[in-house]
Write a protein that holds these residues in place. Structure first.
Motif, PDB file in Angstrom:
ATOM      1  N   ARG A  36     -22.202 -21.682  15.630  1.00 50.01           N
ATOM      2  CA  ARG A  36     -21.480 -20.537  16.155  1.00 50.01           C
ATOM      3  C   ARG A  36     -21.864 -20.308  17.618  1.00 50.01           C
ATOM      4  NH1 ARG A  36     -18.711 -17.723  12.639  1.00 50.01           N
ATOM      5  NH2 ARG A  36     -18.902 -15.716  13.708  1.00 50.01           N
ATOM      6  N   TYR A  37     -21.051 -19.507  18.306  1.00 45.70           N
ATOM      7  CA  TYR A  37     -21.183 -19.371  19.755  1.00 45.70           C
ATOM      8  C   TYR A  37     -21.605 -17.964  20.155  1.00 45.70           C
ATOM      9  CZ  TYR A  37     -18.802 -23.856  20.194  1.00 45.70           C
ATOM     10  OH  TYR A  37     -18.463 -25.186  20.104  1.00 45.70           O
ATOM     11  N   VAL A  38     -22.318 -17.919  21.292  1.00 47.87           N
ATOM     12  CA  VAL A  38     -22.629 -16.664  21.967  1.00 47.87           C
ATOM     13  C   VAL A  38     -21.926 -16.672  23.315  1.00 47.87           C
ATOM     14  CG1 VAL A  38     -24.419 -15.171  22.933  1.00 47.87           C
ATOM     15  CG2 VAL A  38     -24.900 -16.529  20.882  1.00 47.87           C
ATOM     16  N   VAL A  39     -21.219 -15.602  23.628  1.00 48.43           N
ATOM     17  CA  VAL A  39     -20.598 -15.429  24.939  1.00 48.43           C
ATOM     18  C   VAL A  39     -21.459 -14.465  25.737  1.00 48.43           C
ATOM     19  CG1 VAL A  39     -18.587 -14.516  26.171  1.00 48.43           C
ATOM     20  CG2 VAL A  39     -18.271 -15.912  24.111  1.00 48.43           C
ATOM     21  N   ILE A  40     -21.851 -14.878  26.951  1.00 49.27           N
ATOM     22  CA  ILE A  40     -22.651 -14.035  27.835  1.00 49.27           C
ATOM     23  C   ILE A  40     -21.746 -13.515  28.949  1.00 49.27           C
ATOM     24  CG2 ILE A  40     -24.754 -13.855  29.195  1.00 49.27           C
ATOM     25  CD1 ILE A  40     -25.645 -16.532  27.977  1.00 49.27           C
ATOM     26  N   ASP A  41     -21.588 -12.208  29.013  1.00 57.07           N
ATOM     27  CA  ASP A  41     -20.755 -11.547  30.018  1.00 57.07           C
ATOM     28  C   ASP A  41     -19.269 -11.830  29.802  1.00 57.07           C
ATOM     29  OD1 ASP A  41     -22.795 -10.194  31.336  1.00 57.07           O
ATOM     30  OD2 ASP A  41     -23.199 -11.858  32.694  1.00 57.07           O
ATOM     31  N   GLY A  42     -18.467 -11.326  30.716  1.00 60.03           N
ATOM     32  CA  GLY A  42     -17.028 -11.532  30.662  1.00 60.03           C
ATOM     33  C   GLY A  42     -16.475 -11.524  32.074  1.00 60.03           C
ATOM     34  N   GLU A  78     -14.034  -4.653  27.792  1.00 60.35           N
ATOM     35  CA  GLU A  78     -13.031  -4.383  26.755  1.00 60.35           C
ATOM     36  C   GLU A  78     -12.120  -5.574  26.536  1.00 60.35           C
ATOM     37  OE1 GLU A  78     -11.070  -0.697  27.428  1.00 60.35           O
ATOM     38  OE2 GLU A  78     -12.894   0.499  27.217  1.00 60.35           O
ATOM     39  N   ALA A  79     -11.734  -6.266  27.610  1.00 64.95           N
ATOM     40  CA  ALA A  79     -10.871  -7.447  27.463  1.00 64.95           C
ATOM     41  C   ALA A  79     -11.584  -8.554  26.702  1.00 64.95           C
ATOM     42  CB  ALA A  79     -10.428  -7.942  28.838  1.00 64.95           C
ATOM     43  N   THR A  80     -12.879  -8.741  26.967  1.00 66.69           N
ATOM     44  CA  THR A  80     -13.640  -9.764  26.241  1.00 66.69           C
ATOM     45  C   THR A  80     -13.762  -9.402  24.768  1.00 66.69           C
ATOM     46  OG1 THR A  80     -14.886 -10.230  28.273  1.00 66.69           O
ATOM     47  CG2 THR A  80     -15.793 -11.074  26.212  1.00 66.69           C
ATOM     48  N   HIS A  81     -13.955  -8.133  24.480  1.00 68.09           N
ATOM     49  CA  HIS A  81     -14.013  -7.710  23.075  1.00 68.09           C
ATOM     50  C   HIS A  81     -12.682  -7.961  22.367  1.00 68.09           C
ATOM     51  CE1 HIS A  81     -15.018  -5.553  19.476  1.00 68.09           C
ATOM     52  NE2 HIS A  81     -14.013  -4.718  19.658  1.00 68.09           N
ATOM     53  N   ARG A  82     -11.573  -7.776  23.066  1.00 66.47           N
ATOM     54  CA  ARG A  82     -10.268  -8.047  22.439  1.00 66.47           C
ATOM     55  C   ARG A  82     -10.114  -9.532  22.113  1.00 66.47           C
ATOM     56  NH1 ARG A  82      -8.536  -4.102  26.237  1.00 66.47           N
ATOM     57  NH2 ARG A  82      -7.838  -5.709  27.705  1.00 66.47           N
ATOM     58  N   PRO A 100     -17.691   3.853  25.217  1.00 61.39           N
ATOM     59  CA  PRO A 100     -18.291   4.399  23.988  1.00 61.39           C
ATOM     60  C   PRO A 100     -17.484   4.121  22.736  1.00 61.39           C
ATOM     61  CG  PRO A 100     -17.288   6.151  25.275  1.00 61.39           C
ATOM     62  CD  PRO A 100     -17.254   4.921  26.134  1.00 61.39           C
ATOM     63  N   SER A 101     -16.211   3.769  22.863  1.00 56.70           N
ATOM     64  CA  SER A 101     -15.385   3.528  21.678  1.00 56.70           C
ATOM     65  C   SER A 101     -15.594   2.142  21.084  1.00 56.70           C
ATOM     66  CB  SER A 101     -13.899   3.712  22.024  1.00 56.70           C
ATOM     67  OG  SER A 101     -13.477   2.730  22.957  1.00 56.70           O
ATOM     68  N   LEU A 102     -16.283   1.253  21.791  1.00 53.64           N
ATOM     69  CA  LEU A 102     -16.488  -0.105  21.284  1.00 53.64           C
ATOM     70  C   LEU A 102     -17.610  -0.128  20.246  1.00 53.64           C
ATOM     71  CD1 LEU A 102     -16.118  -2.321  24.492  1.00 53.64           C
ATOM     72  CD2 LEU A 102     -14.391  -1.678  22.808  1.00 53.64           C
ATOM     73  N   PRO A 103     -17.577  -1.095  19.326  1.00 55.28           N
ATOM     74  CA  PRO A 103     -18.555  -1.128  18.229  1.00 55.28           C
ATOM     75  C   PRO A 103     -19.875  -1.791  18.632  1.00 55.28           C
ATOM     76  CG  PRO A 103     -16.964  -2.891  17.928  1.00 55.28           C
ATOM     77  CD  PRO A 103     -16.503  -2.114  19.140  1.00 55.28           C
ATOM     78  N   TRP A 104     -20.629  -1.143  19.479  1.00 47.08           N
ATOM     79  CA  TRP A 104     -21.891  -1.707  19.957  1.00 47.08           C
ATOM     80  C   TRP A 104     -22.897  -1.862  18.819  1.00 47.08           C
ATOM     81  CZ3 TRP A 104     -21.408  -3.667  24.583  1.00 47.08           C
ATOM     82  CH2 TRP A 104     -20.490  -3.114  25.469  1.00 47.08           C
TER      83      TRP A 104
END
Length: 253
Positions: A36-42, A78-82, A100-104
């Motif tokens: 599986r992958y980890v994305v660092i930053d966006g 937010e774009a990376t989360h989408r 604050p609305s993102l699922p941290w």
């Protein structure tokens, strides 16, 4: 998107100061031992970049985590989360305040210890002696530096810079060696000992990460180093800011 090692990719993005000068930005993608992958930053992706990223990660299904490591790099959170809505989302305290609305998940990244959620692949470091979130929000000295342990690659935003010429000049003019952030003087804590703490941190990173062979710097390039080059260039970068540190000591102790 460029593959820099067997399990590490870096993707360069555009970031224009004042809408004119492109100083660059980036994101990195790392494959963990479980596949599986980890994305660092966006960063902003053009269509070829987006297609390449999604092809690598099974249309995003193989991304298990996204981690944002610079408190002031917030434009593309937010774009990376989408793109990767099912991935565990990690960020700094400032990311959480700004979105604050993102699922941290978990605790802010700057507070992570040695047993952090990505410890199977990454070593982390936060510079001492500087404000992680400076009261002057134009000053972006601090970040969480990420080192891919087995590959010897460092992903860094702002704390270290590599200056490269823009456009077609990049192939003609040499890139710089590693540099400290140009606004270090304004990022240092206004307290006694801050300059010494910063210098000690830099020397410690230079030694502990001495076998680093590639540094991916947000602004503005990827730097490939010879054996021992990371330690030498961090020490040289520290020497270049010696007058800044001395002025701070003279004022604050």
């Amino acid at each position: 998107m460029k593959q820099l090692a067997e399990t590490f990719w870096n993707l360069r993005g555009v970031y224009r100061v004042g809408g004119v000068l492109d100083i660059g930005t980036h994101m990195s993608i790392v494959r963990r031992p479980d596949g599986r992958y980890v994305v660092i930053d966006g960063c902003a992706l053009d269509e070829p970049q987006r297609r390449a990223l999604m092809a690598l990660t099974g249309d995003g299904a193989l991304v298990g985590a996204v981690v944002h490591v610079h408190p002031f790099h917030t434009l593309h959170v937010e774009a990376t989360h989408r793109l990767f809505p099912a991935a565990a989302l990690y960020g700094t305290a400032r990311h959480r305040r700004k979105a604050p609305s993102l699922p941290w998940a978990g605790t802010p990244v700057e507070e992570w210890g040695g047993d952090h959620p990505l410890a199977d692949v990454f070593d982390l470091s936060v510079p001492d002696g500087v404000d992680f979130v400076c009261p002057d929000e134009r000053v972006h000295v601090a970040s969480v530096l990420v080192r891919h342990r087995s590959e010897g690659l460092v992903h860094v935003d702002d704390t270290f810079n590599v200056v490269a010429a823009p456009g077609i000049l990049r192939g003609v003019l040499p890139q710089s060696s590693l540099r400290m952030h140009p606004m270090l003087a304004r990022g240092l804590k206004q307290t006694a000992g801050a300059a010494d703490a910063y210098a000690a941190w830099a020397r410690r990173v230079a030694v502990e990460w001495a076998d680093t062979r590639i540094v991916c710097a947000a602004h503005s390039a990827v730097r490939t180093l010879p054996a021992g080059g990371f330690r030498e260039e961090v020490h040289a970068a520290l020497a270049r800011v010696s007058r800044t540190l001395e002025r701070h000591r003279a004022r604050h102790g």
